[in-house]
Design a protein around this motif. Structure first.
Motif, PDB file in Angstrom:
ATOM      1  N   CYS A  27       0.869  -1.152  -0.013  1.00  0.00           N
ATOM      2  CA  CYS A  27      -0.152  -0.139  -0.291  1.00  0.00           C
ATOM      3  C   CYS A  27       0.792   1.220   0.219  1.00  0.00           C
ATOM      4  N   TRP A  28       1.902   1.270   0.729  1.00  0.00           N
ATOM      5  CA  TRP A  28       2.992   2.556   0.948  1.00  0.00           C
ATOM      6  C   TRP A  28       3.436   2.723  -0.527  1.00  0.00           C
ATOM      7  N   LEU A  29       3.769   1.448  -1.235  1.00  0.00           N
ATOM      8  CA  LEU A  29       4.464   1.696  -2.531  1.00  0.00           C
ATOM      9  C   LEU A  29       3.567   2.034  -3.344  1.00  0.00           C
ATOM     10  N   ALA A  30       2.344   1.567  -3.524  1.00  0.00           N
ATOM     11  CA  ALA A  30       1.407   1.917  -4.483  1.00  0.00           C
ATOM     12  C   ALA A  30       1.263   3.534  -4.288  1.00  0.00           C
ATOM     13  N   ALA A  31       0.891   3.858  -3.153  1.00  0.00           N
ATOM     14  CA  ALA A  31       0.714   5.369  -2.911  1.00  0.00           C
ATOM     15  C   ALA A  31       1.873   6.083  -3.524  1.00  0.00           C
ATOM     16  N   LEU A  32       3.110   5.988  -3.069  1.00  0.00           N
ATOM     17  CA  LEU A  32       4.174   6.558  -3.704  1.00  0.00           C
ATOM     18  C   LEU A  32       4.476   6.640  -5.322  1.00  0.00           C
ATOM     19  N   LEU A  33       3.866   5.400  -5.965  1.00  0.00           N
ATOM     20  CA  LEU A  33       3.912   5.497  -7.273  1.00  0.00           C
ATOM     21  C   LEU A  33       2.916   6.395  -7.643  1.00  0.00           C
ATOM     22  N   ASP A  34       1.578   6.192  -7.108  1.00  0.00           N
ATOM     23  CA  ASP A  34       0.507   7.062  -7.549  1.00  0.00           C
ATOM     24  C   ASP A  34       0.911   8.707  -7.545  1.00  0.00           C
ATOM     25  N   ILE A  35       1.603   9.144  -6.415  1.00  0.00           N
ATOM     26  CA  ILE A  35       1.869  10.549  -6.190  1.00  0.00           C
ATOM     27  C   ILE A  35       2.760  11.005  -7.438  1.00  0.00           C
ATOM     28  N   PHE A  36       3.802  10.035  -7.654  1.00  0.00           N
ATOM     29  CA  PHE A  36       4.891  10.394  -8.827  1.00  0.00           C
ATOM     30  C   PHE A  36       4.314  10.358 -10.310  1.00  0.00           C
ATOM     31  N   ARG A  37       3.191   9.565 -10.407  1.00  0.00           N
ATOM     32  CA  ARG A  37       2.901   9.320 -11.568  1.00  0.00           C
ATOM     33  C   ARG A  37       1.836  10.663 -12.106  1.00  0.00           C
ATOM     34  N   HIS A  38       1.216  11.167 -11.063  1.00  0.00           N
ATOM     35  CA  HIS A  38       0.091  12.235 -11.562  1.00  0.00           C
ATOM     36  C   HIS A  38       0.677  13.732 -11.160  1.00  0.00           C
ATOM     37  N   THR A  39      -0.072  14.578 -11.792  1.00  0.00           N
ATOM     38  CA  THR A  39       0.168  15.977 -11.286  1.00  0.00           C
ATOM     39  C   THR A  39      -0.873  16.387 -10.819  1.00  0.00           C
ATOM     40  N   PHE A  40      -0.412  17.612  -9.859  1.00  0.00           N
ATOM     41  CA  PHE A  40      -1.478  17.993  -8.611  1.00  0.00           C
ATOM     42  C   PHE A  40      -1.927  19.554  -9.200  1.00  0.00           C
ATOM     43  N   GLN A  41      -2.799  20.017  -8.253  1.00  0.00           N
ATOM     44  CA  GLN A  41      -3.151  21.161  -8.744  1.00  0.00           C
ATOM     45  C   GLN A  41      -2.285  22.276  -8.381  1.00  0.00           C
ATOM     46  N   ARG A  42      -1.618  22.211  -7.421  1.00  0.00           N
ATOM     47  CA  ARG A  42      -0.485  22.997  -6.932  1.00  0.00           C
ATOM     48  C   ARG A  42       0.791  22.350  -7.105  1.00  0.00           C
ATOM     49  N   SER A  43       1.979  23.164  -7.255  1.00  0.00           N
ATOM     50  CA  SER A  43       3.350  22.364  -7.755  1.00  0.00           C
ATOM     51  C   SER A  43       3.843  22.001  -6.227  1.00  0.00           C
ATOM     52  N   HIS A  44       3.459  22.433  -5.295  1.00  0.00           N
ATOM     53  CA  HIS A  44       4.209  21.934  -3.996  1.00  0.00           C
ATOM     54  C   HIS A  44       3.425  20.867  -3.372  1.00  0.00           C
ATOM     55  N   GLN A  45       2.175  20.421  -3.831  1.00  0.00           N
ATOM     56  CA  GLN A  45       1.671  19.309  -3.351  1.00  0.00           C
ATOM     57  C   GLN A  45       2.391  17.817  -3.474  1.00  0.00           C
ATOM     58  N   LYS A  46       2.756  17.808  -4.645  1.00  0.00           N
ATOM     59  CA  LYS A  46       3.383  16.377  -4.769  1.00  0.00           C
ATOM     60  C   LYS A  46       4.624  16.112  -3.803  1.00  0.00           C
ATOM     61  N   VAL A  47       5.489  17.363  -3.471  1.00  0.00           N
ATOM     62  CA  VAL A  47       6.561  17.181  -2.676  1.00  0.00           C
ATOM     63  C   VAL A  47       5.904  16.914  -1.232  1.00  0.00           C
ATOM     64  N   LEU A  48       4.859  17.635  -0.767  1.00  0.00           N
ATOM     65  CA  LEU A  48       4.210  17.627   0.312  1.00  0.00           C
ATOM     66  C   LEU A  48       3.610  15.989   0.645  1.00  0.00           C
ATOM     67  N   TRP A  49       3.026  15.454  -0.182  1.00  0.00           N
ATOM     68  CA  TRP A  49       2.450  14.113  -0.096  1.00  0.00           C
ATOM     69  C   TRP A  49       3.681  13.144  -0.054  1.00  0.00           C
ATOM     70  N   VAL A  50       4.426  13.320  -0.847  1.00  0.00           N
ATOM     71  CA  VAL A  50       5.663  12.327  -0.773  1.00  0.00           C
ATOM     72  C   VAL A  50       6.223  12.457   0.711  1.00  0.00           C
ATOM     73  N   GLN A  71      -6.957  15.687  -4.773  1.00  0.00           N
ATOM     74  CA  GLN A  71      -6.266  16.947  -5.173  1.00  0.00           C
ATOM     75  C   GLN A  71      -5.380  16.802  -6.632  1.00  0.00           C
ATOM     76  N   LYS A  72      -5.564  15.544  -7.234  1.00  0.00           N
ATOM     77  CA  LYS A  72      -4.877  15.307  -8.550  1.00  0.00           C
ATOM     78  C   LYS A  72      -5.695  15.996  -9.771  1.00  0.00           C
ATOM     79  N   ILE A  73      -4.805  16.437 -10.590  1.00  0.00           N
ATOM     80  CA  ILE A  73      -5.438  16.804 -12.078  1.00  0.00           C
ATOM     81  C   ILE A  73      -6.097  15.584 -12.901  1.00  0.00           C
TER      82      ILE A  73
END
Length: 74
Positions: A27-50, A71-73
């Protein structure tokens, strides 16, 4: 009457713990992969979620699943 010492694991308990660890890690790895694969509404959100998912694995994955995925586009 012979029994297991308190805290000793038999084969099934070890197997169940291993399955639990694999599920949590998956689950942890799937969440990280999902974060890295998608673009978020604000640029800092990806770093914050990681940061959140890495620092707090169990709670971070649950919070990301409930709030972060919205929050993903699309």
């Amino acid at each position: 009457m012979a029994g297991l010492a308190i805290g000793a694991y038999d084969g099934w308990q070890t197997f169940l713990v291993l399955i639990g660890v694999c599920l949590i890690l998956g689950c942890w790895l799937a969440a990280l992969l999902d974060i890295f694969r998608h673009t978020f509404q604000r640029s800092h959100q990806k770093v914050l979620w990681v940061f959140i998912v890495t620092l707090f694995p169990l709670v971070g994955v649950l919070v990301y699943a409930l709030l972060g995925r919205k929050q993903k586009i699309k």
